[in-house]
Design a protein around this motif. Structure first.
Motif, PDB file in Angstrom:
ATOM      1  N   TYR A 168     -30.252   1.797   2.389  1.00 60.79           N
ATOM      2  CA  TYR A 168     -29.628   2.419   3.553  1.00 60.79           C
ATOM      3  C   TYR A 168     -30.693   3.150   4.373  1.00 60.79           C
ATOM      4  CZ  TYR A 168     -25.391   1.749   0.778  1.00 60.79           C
ATOM      5  OH  TYR A 168     -24.377   1.215   0.023  1.00 60.79           O
ATOM      6  N   PRO A 170     -31.569   6.622   6.478  1.00 60.48           N
ATOM      7  CA  PRO A 170     -31.086   8.009   6.612  1.00 60.48           C
ATOM      8  C   PRO A 170     -30.549   8.257   8.010  1.00 60.48           C
ATOM      9  CG  PRO A 170     -33.491   7.932   6.628  1.00 60.48           C
ATOM     10  CD  PRO A 170     -33.030   6.551   6.290  1.00 60.48           C
ATOM     11  N   LYS A 171     -29.674   9.247   8.117  1.00 57.55           N
ATOM     12  CA  LYS A 171     -29.135   9.599   9.426  1.00 57.55           C
ATOM     13  C   LYS A 171     -30.220  10.278  10.257  1.00 57.55           C
ATOM     14  CE  LYS A 171     -24.388  10.116   7.780  1.00 57.55           C
ATOM     15  NZ  LYS A 171     -23.263  11.053   7.539  1.00 57.55           N
ATOM     16  N   TYR A 176     -33.549  15.192   4.195  1.00 58.37           N
ATOM     17  CA  TYR A 176     -32.925  15.028   2.886  1.00 58.37           C
ATOM     18  C   TYR A 176     -33.875  15.449   1.766  1.00 58.37           C
ATOM     19  CZ  TYR A 176     -29.532  12.023   5.278  1.00 58.37           C
ATOM     20  OH  TYR A 176     -28.566  11.520   6.119  1.00 58.37           O
ATOM     21  N   VAL A 208     -26.308   2.847   7.777  1.00 59.65           N
ATOM     22  CA  VAL A 208     -26.467   4.298   7.628  1.00 59.65           C
ATOM     23  C   VAL A 208     -26.030   4.742   6.243  1.00 59.65           C
ATOM     24  CG1 VAL A 208     -25.763   6.555   8.518  1.00 59.65           C
ATOM     25  CG2 VAL A 208     -26.180   4.666  10.087  1.00 59.65           C
ATOM     26  N   THR A 209     -26.795   5.637   5.666  1.00 61.03           N
ATOM     27  CA  THR A 209     -26.571   6.112   4.302  1.00 61.03           C
ATOM     28  C   THR A 209     -25.217   6.808   4.138  1.00 61.03           C
ATOM     29  OG1 THR A 209     -27.483   7.512   2.549  1.00 61.03           O
ATOM     30  CG2 THR A 209     -27.718   8.306   4.804  1.00 61.03           C
ATOM     31  N   THR A 212     -24.806  12.583   2.363  1.00 63.95           N
ATOM     32  CA  THR A 212     -24.690  13.644   3.369  1.00 63.95           C
ATOM     33  C   THR A 212     -25.332  14.920   2.834  1.00 63.95           C
ATOM     34  OG1 THR A 212     -22.496  14.230   2.521  1.00 63.95           O
ATOM     35  CG2 THR A 212     -22.594  12.699   4.377  1.00 63.95           C
TER      36      THR A 212
END
Length: 237
Positions: A168, A170-171, A176, A208-209, A212
Motif C-alpha cells: 500500500y 501511505p497517505k 507513520y 492507499v494504506t 491510520t
C-alpha cells in the motif's frame, strides 16, 4: 489555406505522429519487460494487537501480511538473539485492479555458540534447524552488515518463514512511526512482475494504506493498535 499555414499544419501533424510512435515504443518496452526491481528502505516491524497481521513499514510503502508462522518467533524470548533478513520479496501479476499482492521470506538465524541448552531446546521447538552452507554464509553476511558479533566458523540454526500480503501507499502528508525506525535499516530489493496486461498497473498503481494514525500517535490497522517490534543491533527487541 496559404503555404505558410499548410506547412505549419503539416509540421503539427508530423509532431503528433512522432509523439504517438514514441508513446507506443515506450509502452512496448514496458510491456516486453518481464520484471522490474526496486529497492526499499525498511524502517520498522509491527504486529496487530489481535496478532493477525504483520506489518512492515518503509518510507515509500506499507506492506501488510498475514502473520501465520511469524508470531511465535516474535513472541519468543530468543528474539533478542535473532539475525534477521528479508528475502525474495516479489510482486506477482495482480489478479484484480484493487490489489497489489506481495510475498517473500523472513530469514531468522541463531548462532549456536551463543545459546545455552535450554535456549537450544526452545529454538528446536520453534522449528529452527541446522543451517546449510549457503544459509550459514547468509547469516554471517547479514550479521556483519548489521554490526552483530558472530563466530563465522561456528554453527547456526535457521528458520525461514514465508509471508504473503499486499503493498500500500501511505497517505499523503501523514508521518507513520518515525520514532520506531530500526537501529539499522534493511535495504530490500522487491521484484515486480510485469506483463502487457498489468504493465500500467505495476508501474503506477497506488492503493492507499488502511493504516491510520490516532491522535495520540498510535498506529491503527482497521481500528486495532499496531505494536512495534524493535530491531536493535543484536536482533529483535
Amino acid at each position: 489555406m496559404n503555404r505558410r499555414q499548410f506547412c505549419l499544419a503539416t509540421a503539427a501533424l508530423g509532431t503528433v505522429g512522432l509523439s504517438g510512435c514514441a508513446t507506443r515504443s515506450v509502452w512496448d518496452d514496458v510491456a516486453d519487460t518481464k520484471y522490474h526491481t526496486y529497492y526499499d528502505q525498511i524502517n520498522a516491524f509491527y504486529i496487530s494487537q489481535d496478532q493477525s497481521q504483520f506489518v512492515i513499514l518503509s518510507d515509500r510503502f506499507h506492506y501488510i501480511f498475514k502473520t501465520q508462522g511469524v508470531i511465535p518467533l516474535l513472541k519468543s524470548n530468543l528474539r533478542s538473539r535473532y539475525i534477521v533478513d528479508i528475502q525474495n520479496m516479489r510482486m506477482p501479476e495482480p489478479s484484480a485492479a484493487n490489489e497489489l499482492p506481495i510475498n517473500g521470506n523472513l530469514f531468522f538465524a541463531l548462532p549456536v555458540s551463543k545459546l545455552n541448552p535450554s535456549e537450544l531446546s526452545q529454538a528446536r521447538a520453534l522449528g529452527f534447524n541446522i543451517a546449510s552452507d549457503s544459509q550459514k554464509q547468509k547469516a554471517v553476511e547479514v550479521a556483519k552488515l548489521r554490526d552483530i558479533d558472530v563466530d563465522g566458523t561456528g554453527e547456526f540454526l535457521v528458520k525461514v518463514v514465508a509471508i504473503y500480503g499486499h503493498r500500500y501507499a501511505p497517505k499523503a502528508g501523514v508521518s507513520y512511526g518515525n520514532s520506531e525506525h530500526f537501529y539499522r535499516q534493511y535495504n530490500v530489493p522487491v521484484v515486480q512482475e510485469r506483463t502487457s496486461v498489468n504493465a500500467a498497473k505495476a508501474l503506477g498503481a497506488t492503493i492507499v494504506t488502511p493504516i491510520t494514525l490516532a491522535a495520540d500517535g498510535v498506529l491503527l490497522l482497521l481500528g486495532l493498535p499496531l505494536l512495534a517490534v524493535f530491531v536493535m543491533a543484536g536482533g529483535l527487541h
